[in-house]
Write a protein that holds these residues in place. Structure first.
Motif, mmCIF file in Angstrom:
data_model
loop_
_atom_site.group_PDB
_atom_site.id
_atom_site.type_symbol
_atom_site.label_atom_id
_atom_site.label_comp_id
_atom_site.label_asym_id
_atom_site.label_seq_id
_atom_site.Cartn_x
_atom_site.Cartn_y
_atom_site.Cartn_z
ATOM 1 N N ASN A 52 -13.151 -5.104 -1.737
ATOM 2 C CA ASN A 52 -13.727 -6.549 -2.082
ATOM 3 C C ASN A 52 -13.206 -7.616 -1.139
ATOM 4 O O ASN A 52 -13.396 -8.538 -1.186
ATOM 5 C CB ASN A 52 -13.528 -6.826 -3.610
ATOM 6 N N GLU A 53 -12.273 -6.936 -0.010
ATOM 7 C CA GLU A 53 -11.711 -8.034 0.808
ATOM 8 C C GLU A 53 -10.899 -9.045 0.143
ATOM 9 O O GLU A 53 -10.575 -10.133 0.740
ATOM 10 C CB GLU A 53 -12.640 -8.521 1.819
ATOM 11 N N VAL A 54 -10.267 -8.879 -1.015
ATOM 12 C CA VAL A 54 -9.250 -9.880 -1.676
ATOM 13 C C VAL A 54 -7.769 -9.632 -0.970
ATOM 14 O O VAL A 54 -7.289 -10.294 -0.889
ATOM 15 C CB VAL A 54 -9.186 -9.571 -3.105
ATOM 16 N N ILE A 55 -7.550 -8.247 -0.595
ATOM 17 C CA ILE A 55 -6.280 -7.848 -0.201
ATOM 18 C C ILE A 55 -6.604 -6.970 1.061
ATOM 19 O O ILE A 55 -7.643 -6.296 1.113
ATOM 20 C CB ILE A 55 -5.486 -7.555 -0.953
ATOM 21 N N SER A 56 -5.608 -6.721 2.044
ATOM 22 C CA SER A 56 -5.671 -5.957 2.768
ATOM 23 C C SER A 56 -4.167 -5.241 3.221
ATOM 24 O O SER A 56 -3.186 -5.830 2.584
ATOM 25 C CB SER A 56 -6.231 -6.373 4.358
ATOM 26 N N MET A 57 -3.960 -4.258 3.925
ATOM 27 C CA MET A 57 -2.852 -3.646 4.223
ATOM 28 C C MET A 57 -2.253 -3.771 5.738
ATOM 29 O O MET A 57 -3.343 -3.581 6.391
ATOM 30 C CB MET A 57 -2.597 -2.067 3.783
ATOM 31 N N ALA A 58 -1.176 -4.145 5.755
ATOM 32 C CA ALA A 58 -0.524 -4.397 7.493
ATOM 33 C C ALA A 58 0.630 -3.726 7.259
ATOM 34 O O ALA A 58 1.641 -4.096 6.865
ATOM 35 C CB ALA A 58 -0.603 -5.349 7.946
ATOM 36 N N ASP A 59 1.271 -2.423 7.978
ATOM 37 C CA ASP A 59 2.339 -1.870 8.150
ATOM 38 C C ASP A 59 3.112 -1.812 6.755
ATOM 39 O O ASP A 59 4.351 -2.119 6.420
ATOM 40 C CB ASP A 59 3.362 -2.664 8.923
ATOM 41 N N GLY A 60 2.344 -1.219 5.903
ATOM 42 C CA GLY A 60 2.900 -0.855 4.455
ATOM 43 C C GLY A 60 3.042 -2.133 3.616
ATOM 44 O O GLY A 60 3.580 -2.017 2.559
ATOM 45 N N VAL B 92 -3.440 4.036 -12.034
ATOM 46 C CA VAL B 92 -4.167 2.751 -12.560
ATOM 47 C C VAL B 92 -4.047 1.757 -11.363
ATOM 48 O O VAL B 92 -5.077 1.186 -10.717
ATOM 49 C CB VAL B 92 -3.739 2.002 -13.663
ATOM 50 N N VAL B 93 -2.878 1.479 -10.877
ATOM 51 C CA VAL B 93 -2.584 0.704 -9.640
ATOM 52 C C VAL B 93 -3.214 1.182 -8.326
ATOM 53 O O VAL B 93 -3.920 0.266 -7.687
ATOM 54 C CB VAL B 93 -1.040 0.426 -9.458
ATOM 55 N N ASN B 94 -3.425 2.458 -8.188
ATOM 56 C CA ASN B 94 -4.109 2.916 -7.055
ATOM 57 C C ASN B 94 -5.310 2.309 -7.044
ATOM 58 O O ASN B 94 -6.037 1.784 -6.034
ATOM 59 C CB ASN B 94 -3.926 4.544 -6.831
ATOM 60 N N ARG B 95 -6.132 2.484 -8.218
ATOM 61 C CA ARG B 95 -7.419 2.312 -8.535
ATOM 62 C C ARG B 95 -7.735 0.856 -8.121
ATOM 63 O O ARG B 95 -8.783 0.299 -7.537
ATOM 64 C CB ARG B 95 -7.950 2.783 -9.855
ATOM 65 N N MET B 96 -6.930 0.228 -8.625
ATOM 66 C CA MET B 96 -7.216 -1.260 -8.903
ATOM 67 C C MET B 96 -6.745 -2.059 -7.326
ATOM 68 O O MET B 96 -7.727 -2.819 -6.937
ATOM 69 C CB MET B 96 -6.532 -2.180 -9.781
ATOM 70 N N LEU B 97 -5.822 -1.339 -6.684
ATOM 71 C CA LEU B 97 -5.705 -2.116 -5.349
ATOM 72 C C LEU B 97 -6.823 -1.618 -4.229
ATOM 73 O O LEU B 97 -7.257 -2.559 -3.450
ATOM 74 C CB LEU B 97 -4.122 -1.307 -4.941
ATOM 75 N N ALA B 98 -7.378 -0.503 -4.567
ATOM 76 C CA ALA B 98 -8.394 0.180 -3.776
ATOM 77 C C ALA B 98 -9.558 -0.910 -3.850
ATOM 78 O O ALA B 98 -10.483 -1.120 -3.162
ATOM 79 C CB ALA B 98 -8.561 1.539 -4.052
ATOM 80 N N GLU B 99 -9.897 -1.397 -5.088
ATOM 81 C CA GLU B 99 -11.099 -2.249 -5.411
ATOM 82 C C GLU B 99 -10.956 -3.488 -4.895
ATOM 83 O O GLU B 99 -11.746 -4.048 -4.092
ATOM 84 C CB GLU B 99 -11.308 -2.166 -6.995
ATOM 85 N N LEU B 100 -9.484 -3.928 -4.914
ATOM 86 C CA LEU B 100 -9.274 -5.232 -4.158
ATOM 87 C C LEU B 100 -9.673 -5.244 -2.867
ATOM 88 O O LEU B 100 -10.102 -6.081 -2.040
ATOM 89 C CB LEU B 100 -7.890 -5.663 -4.717
ATOM 90 N N ARG B 101 -9.070 -3.967 -2.308
ATOM 91 C CA ARG B 101 -9.380 -3.713 -0.585
ATOM 92 C C ARG B 101 -10.847 -3.752 -0.351
ATOM 93 O O ARG B 101 -11.282 -4.388 0.579
ATOM 94 C CB ARG B 101 -8.603 -2.655 -0.227
#
Length: 232
Positions: A197-205, A186-195
């Motif tokens: 929509n450019e609400v979040i991004s990832m940098a060095d984990g 569930v978290v995988n899916r929701m984080l992917a959706e946030l990425r």
């Protein structure tokens, strides 16, 4: 860069805890204490990060607190005699902590009423934090639980950057799921959706929050004081 976290203790209490000299180092994966063991010591974290939580009979892990430098973990209720640990605490990165014997702490606080009052104020704050966390997890569903957790992490581990708020802690999606009381899928899916929509991004984990206002709006955030809206 500016760290946007807020200390949990008064300067007097922090100095008091630092006056104890029994410092212990823990490797990643080491337990500070385990559920069911007798609670004789508290641990004042001086570096690193510690995951405090519980494992259900079905083997599901729930995380109730991420403690870092300046936090106190253990059975913090004093003057109650010897009690078993209701939770477990595990180092999620190398850490050091000052081990404080509860009996000694009780004797010291009994001699200094002003410090005892500061400790009681901190206890009240901890209860309020837990109440607001349970409110968010229960009332806002899985999406709200994740969004609330990200907001709380921004207050606890956030570092202001030009493009957003860097959550200066490295967690796997499973560890985030444990904080939210849901599954990794569930978290995988929701984080992917946030990425997406450019609400979040990832940098060095690590997560960078670009649109904190979006997360707050989605859960009708009440803008609680920062000292209550934290992950510790």
């Amino acid at each position: 860069m500016m760290n946007i976290t807020t200390d949990s203790f008064s300067n007097e209490l922090q100095q008091f805890f630092m006056s104890f000299d029994h410092k212990i180092s823990f490797k990643k994966g080491d337990f500070l204490f385990q559920e069911g063991s007798t609670s004789t010591h508290l641990f004042f974290i001086t570096s690193g990060a510690v995951q405090v939580g519980k494992v259900t009979p079905e083997g599901r892990e729930l995380t109730l607190q991420l403690a870092s430098s300046g936090d106190l973990v253990g059975e913090v209720m004093l003057f109650c005699g010897s009690t078993p640990h209701m939770l477990q605490a595990k180092a999620i990165e190398p850490c050091t902590a000052i081990s404080i014997q509860k009996r000694v702490l009780e004797n010291e606080l009994a001699q200094y009423p002003a410090l005892s009052m500061e400790y009681m104020k901190w206890m009240g704050l901890q209860i309020k934090r837990m109440q607001t966390k349970f409110r968010d997890l229960i009332l806002n569903g899985k999406k709200g639980a994740l969004y609330s957790t990200l907001i709380r992490m921004s207050n606890s581990f956030g570092v202001m950057k030009p493009n957003g708020i860097l959550l200066n802690v490295t967690l796997t999606n499973q560890e985030i799921a444990n904080l939210c009381g849901t599954s990794r899928e569930v978290v995988n899916r929701m984080l992917a959706e946030l990425r997406k929509n450019e609400v979040i991004s990832m940098a060095d984990g690590k997560i960078i929050i670009h649109k904190l206002s979006f997360l707050k709006k989605e859960i009708d955030c009440e803008d609680c004081p920062v000292e209550l809206c934290r992950i510790e």
